[in-house]
Scaffold this active site. Structure first.
Site, PDB file in Angstrom:
ATOM      1  CG  HIS A   1     112.694  68.538  43.747  1.00 42.49           C
ATOM      2  ND1 HIS A   1     111.594  67.523  44.315  1.00 42.49           N
ATOM      3  CD2 HIS A   1     112.844  67.975  42.257  1.00 42.49           C
ATOM      4  CE1 HIS A   1     111.321  66.803  43.275  1.00 42.49           C
ATOM      5  NE2 HIS A   1     111.938  66.922  42.176  1.00 42.49           N
TER       6      HIS A   1
ATOM      7  CG  ASP B   1     110.075  63.892  49.866  1.00 41.57           C
ATOM      8  OD1 ASP B   1     109.189  65.081  49.916  1.00 41.57           O
ATOM      9  OD2 ASP B   1     110.304  63.639  48.450  1.00 41.57           O
TER      10      ASP B   1
HETATM   11  O1  DOR Z   1     106.602  63.264  44.790  1.00 38.71           O
HETATM   12  C1  DOR Z   1     106.625  64.532  45.357  1.00 38.71           C
HETATM   13  N1  DOR Z   1     105.773  64.808  46.027  1.00 38.71           N
HETATM   14  N2  DOR Z   1     107.697  64.943  45.230  1.00 38.71           N
HETATM   15  C2  DOR Z   1     107.851  66.277  45.515  1.00 38.71           C
HETATM   16  O2  DOR Z   1     108.852  67.168  45.181  1.00 38.71           O
HETATM   17  C3  DOR Z   1     106.463  66.962  46.160  1.00 38.71           C
HETATM   18  C4  DOR Z   1     105.763  66.174  46.768  1.00 38.71           C
HETATM   19  C5  DOR Z   1     104.532  66.697  47.323  1.00 38.71           C
HETATM   20  O3  DOR Z   1     104.413  67.756  47.943  1.00 38.71           O
HETATM   21  O4  DOR Z   1     103.438  66.007  47.156  1.00 38.71           O
HETATM   22 ZN    ZN Z   2     109.455  66.876  49.178  1.00 35.76          ZN
END
Ligand code: DOR
Ligand code: ZN
Length: 429
Positions: A174, A295
């Site tokens: 990340h 993601d």
């Molecule tokens: O927006 C995000 N949510 N970015 C991340 O790196 C982690 C993720 C989460 O696990 O909710």
């Molecule tokens: Zn992530």
């Protein structure tokens, strides 16, 4: 042969009307005519490889009110994804062998699709990378703080990358620089504020740092969710072992186009300008981007329905990633070759699993899809526990069938197997 299936097969970069045969979960033959007792003719529908998503947060254990391996994997299956790789920011975080074993047990009991797990590398376990490697499919490093995450100090990045390199396994990063995030930290009330606090400079700085510390390494390093034009310039001429991913939300949204429910689009790295978004599309269509990753990071509506500053970052996307890109392909935004390379073949290659392609010797993981069958995406028909989607109202083309290792999991858009079908991939983890 246990099964033969006939239809428009995507094979060797083109469609060919023909049959594939499956024995013990593997594709064993691809020919014009093949027939066994169980023969399925899907007519002119397309038979495409199932997707592989190397970046999901299934929240299990610890945050199972948002998602768990059962609901997350069901959402994956309905969206045509046969294998997912789960991120370590659960509770407990997967920074130890014990936590990895526990998560593997949970996923084995609950997952409908095949899965792999990442170990997080943080300042505390940096000396244990060799030991951890026998229990994970790869590693995740967070260079900046984000939801439920754990950080690795910049000074430790060089050692961490040298150690993960020795394991030959992939390291995902990340890429937002913590120092830069702290410098810009401020109260946030809107998505524009979020963008200002997590500026492209933070991505650029992190990428510079990664490139400086990745010299002379050969194992795969993957930059997750590239989001900015500045970041794109940094990775243009990268070494061959460094891959780059983008998400559907960074490709389908820009910050100006989101007017309502701002907290629901709060995500790290942030959704940026239309200029950034167009640069990412340019990267996708000109071989600079290697991977599509969802993601998938669900939070409940209740958690998102708070003031902007308090809302957690992250949004769901596992069920919609393949349908969104199939629809985008139909509208001419990308070629089918690019779509299948980025969502199926390359992730399978990076994680070293025999999936992602319709080819003799690989797992019989494929979808059946009718490109004429566009549906309007609606949370009501999706399966994530969080109950909402940022892509409400978008066109999507959903697979009518999904096979995993030759087993029919989805038929006529319905689930047809028991829920514990998924297996951990990657040898003897
Ligand atoms: O927006 C995000 N949510 N970015 C991340 O790196 C982690 C993720 C989460 O696990 O909710
Ligand atoms: Zn992530």
């Amino acid at each position: 042969m246990d099964l033969t299936i006939e239809g428009q097969l995507y094979h060797n970069g083109a469609f060919e009307y023909g049959c594939l045969a499956v024995t013990q979960g593997k594709i064993v033959a691809i020919k014009k005519i093949l027939k066994t007792d169980i023969h399925l003719n899907v007519g002119n529908k397309l038979i495409l490889p199932a997707g592989v998503d190397l970046h999901v947060h299934f929240r299990d254990p610890g945050f199972t009110h948002k998602e768990d391996f059962s609901t997350g994997s069901q959402a994956a299956a309905f969206g045509g994804i046969s294998c997912v790789f789960d991120m370590p920011n659960t509770h407990p975080q997967t920074t130890t062998i014990k936590a990895l074993k526990e998560k593997k047990q949970i996923a084995s009991e609950k997952s409908l699709v095949d899965f792999g797990l990442y170990a997080a590398i943080c300042d505390e376990n940096i000396g244990k990378i060799g030991e951890l490697s026998a229990f994970c499919n790869g590693f995740k490093i967070f260079l900046g703080s984000t939801t439920h995450s754990l950080k690795l100090n910049n000074q430790n990045l060089r050692v961490a990358l040298r150690e993960t390199n020795r394991t030959k396994k992939i390291t995902l990063i990340h890429a937002e620089d913590e120092h830069c995030l702290q410098t810009h930290k401020d109260r946030e009330q809107t998505l524009i504020d979020h963008l200002r606090c997590r500026s492209a400079e933070c991505e650029e700085t992190a990428l510079k740092n990664i490139l400086n510390n990745a010299d002379n390494l050969s194992s795969p390093i993957h930059i997750c969710h590239l989001s900015s034009c500045e970041g794109f310039e940094m990775i243009r001429n990268r070494p061959h072992n460094i891959s780059v991913g983008v998400t559907p939300h960074h490709l389908f949204f820009d910050v100006q186009s989101i007017n309502t429910k701002q907290t629901f689009y709060k995500v790290n790295p942030p959704i940026r300008s239309s200029f950034d978004r167009d640069t990412l599309w340019y990267g996708v269509n000109n071989t600079y981007i290697d991977i599509f990753e969802s993601d998938h990071a669900p939070h409940t509506e209740e958690e998102k329905n708070v003031d902007f500053d308090s809302a957690p970052s992250g949004l769901p996307g596992i069920e919609t990633i393949y349908p969104l890109f199939l629809s985008a392909m139909k509208r001419g935004l990308l070629s089918l070759d690019t779509l299948l390379a980025l969502l199926c073949e390359r992730p399978a290659q990076l994680l070293n699993i025999p999936k992602g392609k319709i080819e003799v010797g690989r797992d019989a993981d494929f979808i059946v899809v009718d490109l004429k069958n566009t549906r309007t995406i609606s949370a009501e028909t999706l399966h994530s526990k969080c109950g909402w989607t940022p892509f409400e109202g978008f066109p999507g083309i959903f697979p009518s069938m999904l096979f995993i290792r030759g087993e029919k999991v989805i038929d006529d858009h319905q689930l047809v197997v028991k829920k514990t079908f998924g297996k951990c991939v990657g040898g003897n983890l």
